[in-house]
Structure formats: structure tokens, C-alpha cells
Write an enzyme that holds these catalytic residues in place. Sequence first.
Site, PDB file in Angstrom:
ATOM      1  N   GLY A  89       0.812  -1.219   0.000  1.00 30.41           N
ATOM      2  CA  GLY A  89       0.000   0.000   0.000  1.00 30.41           C
ATOM      3  C   GLY A  89       0.843   1.265   0.000  1.00 30.41           C
ATOM      4  N   ASP A 255       4.222  -4.662  -7.522  1.00 28.92           N
ATOM      5  CA  ASP A 255       3.583  -3.417  -7.071  1.00 28.92           C
ATOM      6  C   ASP A 255       4.135  -2.221  -7.833  1.00 28.92           C
ATOM      7  OD1 ASP A 255       5.856  -4.377  -5.447  1.00 28.92           O
ATOM      8  OD2 ASP A 255       5.774  -2.382  -4.573  1.00 28.92           O
ATOM      9  N   ASN A 256       5.170  -2.430  -8.625  1.00 33.01           N
ATOM     10  CA  ASN A 256       5.725  -1.337  -9.406  1.00 33.01           C
ATOM     11  C   ASN A 256       5.440  -1.500 -10.891  1.00 33.01           C
ATOM     12  OD1 ASN A 256       6.722  -0.048  -7.146  1.00 33.01           O
ATOM     13  ND2 ASN A 256       8.691  -1.086  -7.245  1.00 33.01           N
TER      14      ASN A 256
HETATM   15  P1  AMP Z   1       8.902   1.245  -3.306  1.00 31.22           P
HETATM   16  O1  AMP Z   1      10.229   0.605  -3.059  1.00 31.22           O
HETATM   17  O2  AMP Z   1       8.974   2.738  -3.383  1.00 31.22           O
HETATM   18  O3  AMP Z   1       8.180   0.631  -4.443  1.00 31.22           O
HETATM   19  O4  AMP Z   1       8.038   0.959  -2.013  1.00 31.22           O
HETATM   20  C1  AMP Z   1       7.655  -0.321  -1.606  1.00 31.22           C
HETATM   21  C2  AMP Z   1       6.696  -0.216  -0.451  1.00 31.22           C
HETATM   22  O5  AMP Z   1       7.326   0.377   0.677  1.00 31.22           O
HETATM   23  C3  AMP Z   1       5.453   0.622  -0.720  1.00 31.22           C
HETATM   24  O6  AMP Z   1       4.387   0.049  -0.016  1.00 31.22           O
HETATM   25  C4  AMP Z   1       5.822   1.957  -0.146  1.00 31.22           C
HETATM   26  O7  AMP Z   1       4.704   2.735   0.200  1.00 31.22           O
HETATM   27  C5  AMP Z   1       6.618   1.545   1.091  1.00 31.22           C
HETATM   28  N1  AMP Z   1       7.568   2.576   1.489  1.00 31.22           N
HETATM   29  C6  AMP Z   1       8.676   2.946   0.827  1.00 31.22           C
HETATM   30  N2  AMP Z   1       9.327   3.924   1.488  1.00 31.22           N
HETATM   31  C7  AMP Z   1       8.611   4.200   2.592  1.00 31.22           C
HETATM   32  C8  AMP Z   1       8.760   5.099   3.688  1.00 31.22           C
HETATM   33  N3  AMP Z   1       9.785   5.936   3.768  1.00 31.22           N
HETATM   34  N4  AMP Z   1       7.815   5.084   4.650  1.00 31.22           N
HETATM   35  C9  AMP Z   1       6.780   4.244   4.576  1.00 31.22           C
HETATM   36  N5  AMP Z   1       6.585   3.367   3.596  1.00 31.22           N
HETATM   37  C10 AMP Z   1       7.485   3.330   2.601  1.00 31.22           C
HETATM   38 MG    MG Z   2       6.625   1.349  -5.465  1.00 32.66          MG
END
Ligand code: AMP
Ligand code: MG
Length: 494
Positions: A89, A255-256
Site C-alpha cells: 500500500g 507493485d511497481n
Molecule cells: P517502493 O520501493 O517505493 O516501491 O516501495 C515499496 C513499499 O514500501 C510501498 O508500499 C511503499 O509505500 C513503502 N515505502 C517505501 N518507502 C517508505 C517510507 N519511507 N515510509 C513508509 N513506507 C514506505
Molecule cells: Mg513502489
Amino acid sequence: MQIEHSYADTFAANTEAELVVPSQPAKARDPQWLAFNADLATQLGIPESLHATQAGLDLYSGAKLPDWAQPVALGYAGHQFANFVPRLGDGRALLLAELVTADQQRFDMQLKGSGTTPFSRGGDGKAPLGPVMREFLVSEAMYALGVPTTRALAAVATGDWVQRDEAQPGAIITRIAKSHLRIGTAQFVAQQIAQGADESLRQAFADYVIQRHYALSNDRNPPYRALLRQIIDQQAHTVAHWMSLGFVHGVMNTDNMTLSGETIDYGPCAFMENYDPNAVFSAIDRAGRYAYKNQPGIALWNLARLAEAWLPLLAKTGESQEQLIESVTELVHEFPIRYEAYYDQKMALKLGLRTPSKDTQAVVRDWLGILNTNQLDFTLSFRRLADVLEIQDSRFNHLNEWNDWYQSWQQLLSRQQDSATSVVTRMRQHNPAVIPRNHWVEAAIQETLRSGELKIFNELAQVLRTPYDFPSKLSRYAEPAAPEQRVTRTFCGT
Ligand code: AMP
Ligand code: MG
């Protein structure tokens, strides 16, 4: 510009399903402008009062939202490096609204880096300045290169510190996307149903995807195989485009990967310099799962996860479970066929060849072999082939394989009976002169961190707006990294 909230209107009432969860942005301590994309704002029909103004700063920092914004975090699941995580999420992002343009196109407006949400799982919900600047530059560069992508409307520094390996200034990016629905969202729905949510949610979600993204006629009954096929086709097109530009996404978790086919999540991405099929930049991708050459295979793997999440919708009457799995597997395996077709087309065009064939495939493969053996820059070598035609540039003449290869390329060119000028023009339209090279993106970030200046960032953003034109003034941004400038590792910044 019209404001709507169709996704929230459809799914927020189902509070158990957690597809849409209301949440408020954190109060940024001292918001300051980094960048505003006035062209995009105009395209979207955003009123001038919300451009680079105080009201704009209030909105894009989340400090003071207008009444029409209804901030929500979206639920999704995802396979991260092949491991299923049932609840990811928006942990640091908020969907504010959907903008509907005068020509009836619908876009999500989302803040990323705006603080914790019910999905933050112990994270701080923040984004450091570096990754925000990187996403701004690279996503806008991808748009200018013609790749389906989310876009960057605004970037603001929050005035807060974000603790990573080192403390960094915090920032928020405003992302514009056809939607933020992902393969992981479909997986989240399937997961909720497995845990007791009503089966009807699966179809309701797929119907929403159709309505939002895919014009499917009602006479296909049911339409879900056609939907899956269109998503497969979009992804094949997008990934083929990445490959033709040497783009390494870096974190192709389910998720990406969007259901619209737009490239999303510019965390550890990079454009390769020397042609290397094994190129991998992300510091956390130790096994090279998301290496350049693996991207089509990973997209296929991800699409198989989507098909699994939708399997009950894909059943045809009278089909046994076994037959269902077999026919859906066959459908998913249309991906490599479609991908190859798009890839061959794009690569042929890069060599000035209009129509892909077995012969153009061979000449592309051999050229890539030459680049690989001689460690040549992928982007510039293709670009310079046009100079070879136009001004008899002799820069490749010393290469052993050059003469033979040049002959076979010439043969294919002469067969298509085209004027030399139109071949050169075609090549320059398909081979960028400038890409967001990692050392320049890094230099832009470092300058801002060091001095607060945005000179490199603004110049780089400017040349990247017209990547197929050789920059007459700022030509340094087209140059590859010197050995000591080479960036070999990238980080998500999460
Ligand atoms: P991502 O690597 O940006 O695709 O993120 C993967 C998951 O980690 C997603 O659910 C993001 O919302 C969560 N996420 C990434 N960075 C943060 C953060 N600094 N605080 C909270 N959730 C995060
Ligand atoms: Mg992401």
C-alpha cells in the site's frame, strides 16, 4: 480542469477491503519550491493560481489542501524480489484527486513523501530530496523520449530532515499518472477475497480497470481475457521501449507495474552507458534479478501473477480448471511474441530500417555484439551511426568487426529504397542524443544538497525536454561519464 474521485467513490465505502483509506499529509515545517512543471500543468488545465504560487506550494507540500482534495492512501500487495507481501500500500503517498481534462482524459494527482499512512509499516512516510529530484528528472525525460510513464508536476523541499544512512532534507513530489493501479492492486484484491472479502470485489475491480483504461466493447462477454490481453500488450510495448533506450528500471516488483502500462517508480533506475546485457545498478539487487536483459522475462512473470489474481474471472463456461490454466497460460505467453515484435520494430528503426525482418534482427544483434565487445556507449553509438551516413564519420573504422557489419547494414538500407536524408532523419528520431545519465543526475542532486542551487538540475531538465535534438549549448549533458564519474550503484531512497 474538473475534479473527481471515481476510485474512492467506487471502493472507499468497502472499508474492510482497504483499497482506499483516508489519511492526512504531515505538516511540512518550511516548504520551499524545487521545481514546477508549468507545461504539464497547462496540459492538465490546472489554474494559474495553483502553479508556482503560494497556493500551489500549500497544495504540493500538503500544508494546506484545497477543499477538492480528498487525500487517500491506496491499498496494494506485491511480489518484492519474488516474495509475496500481502499488504504494502501507499506507505508514503496520498492520492489527492483525479483531474479530468477538457478532452476527457483522467489523471491521478498524488503526493509522494507526504508522511505516514495506515500502510507505512514502520517507515517514516518521507522521501529524501535526492530521490525526488531523480524521479522528477528521469520520469520527465522518459516522457520526452516517448515512453509511457507517470509524470512529475511539482517538487518541493519540506524543510524537515529525513534520516536514511545520513540525514537528508525531505521533499515531496507530485506525481501525475493515468492511475496508480498496479498488478499488486489486483493481487491485494485476490488476497482480501482469500481472507473472506466478497468474491464480487474481484470483478468490481477489473470492471473499474476496464472503464478507466481500456475501451473494450460490451459484446465481448465476459471481457476479462480481452482486458488481460490489452494489459499484456501495453506492458510489452513499454518494456520494449525501455530496452531500446537502455533503461534499467531496477525494481520491477509487481507493485511497481501499472495496469495502464505506464512506467512507475523511479527509485534505483538507471540508463546503461556501455552496452551490457547484464547491467544492474540497484544496490539491493544482488542477484541481478532485475538486470537489463531480464526485464522482458520479469514482465512476463509479473503478468502471470496478474493472471493468477484474476483467474476466476477468466474462466469460460464448460472449461475445466485444467483447461482454464492451460488457456490462460497460453494467453500470458502472448507477451514474449508481442514484446519481440515491438522490440524488433524499435531496434530496426534505430538503424534507419523501416520494416523489421530476420535480416534486421541479425544486423541489430551483430551491432549490439560490437558494442558489447568494444565496451561502447549504447546511446551515443546508435546516435553516431547517423553521422556515419551523413558526414562519413570514421569513428568506428578501427573496429575489427566494423567493415563486415557496415556492409550488411548498407545492404539492408539499400534494399528499402529510401533517400539518405530520410534514413538519417529516421535514425535521429529514434536515437536520443541525451538521456538522464546517472552521473549528471547525481551531480544535480549533490549540487542542491551542497549549496541549495538548482543550476545543474534546471539545465539538465531543459536538455532532457528535447532528447532527440543534439544540445547546441549544454552539450556536456550528452556526454558519458569519465571512468571516475561512473555511477555503478543506485539506491531506492525508501
Ligand atoms: P517502493 O520501493 O517505493 O516501491 O516501495 C515499496 C513499499 O514500501 C510501498 O508500499 C511503499 O509505500 C513503502 N515505502 C517505501 N518507502 C517508505 C517510507 N519511507 N515510509 C513508509 N513506507 C514506505
Ligand atoms: Mg513502489
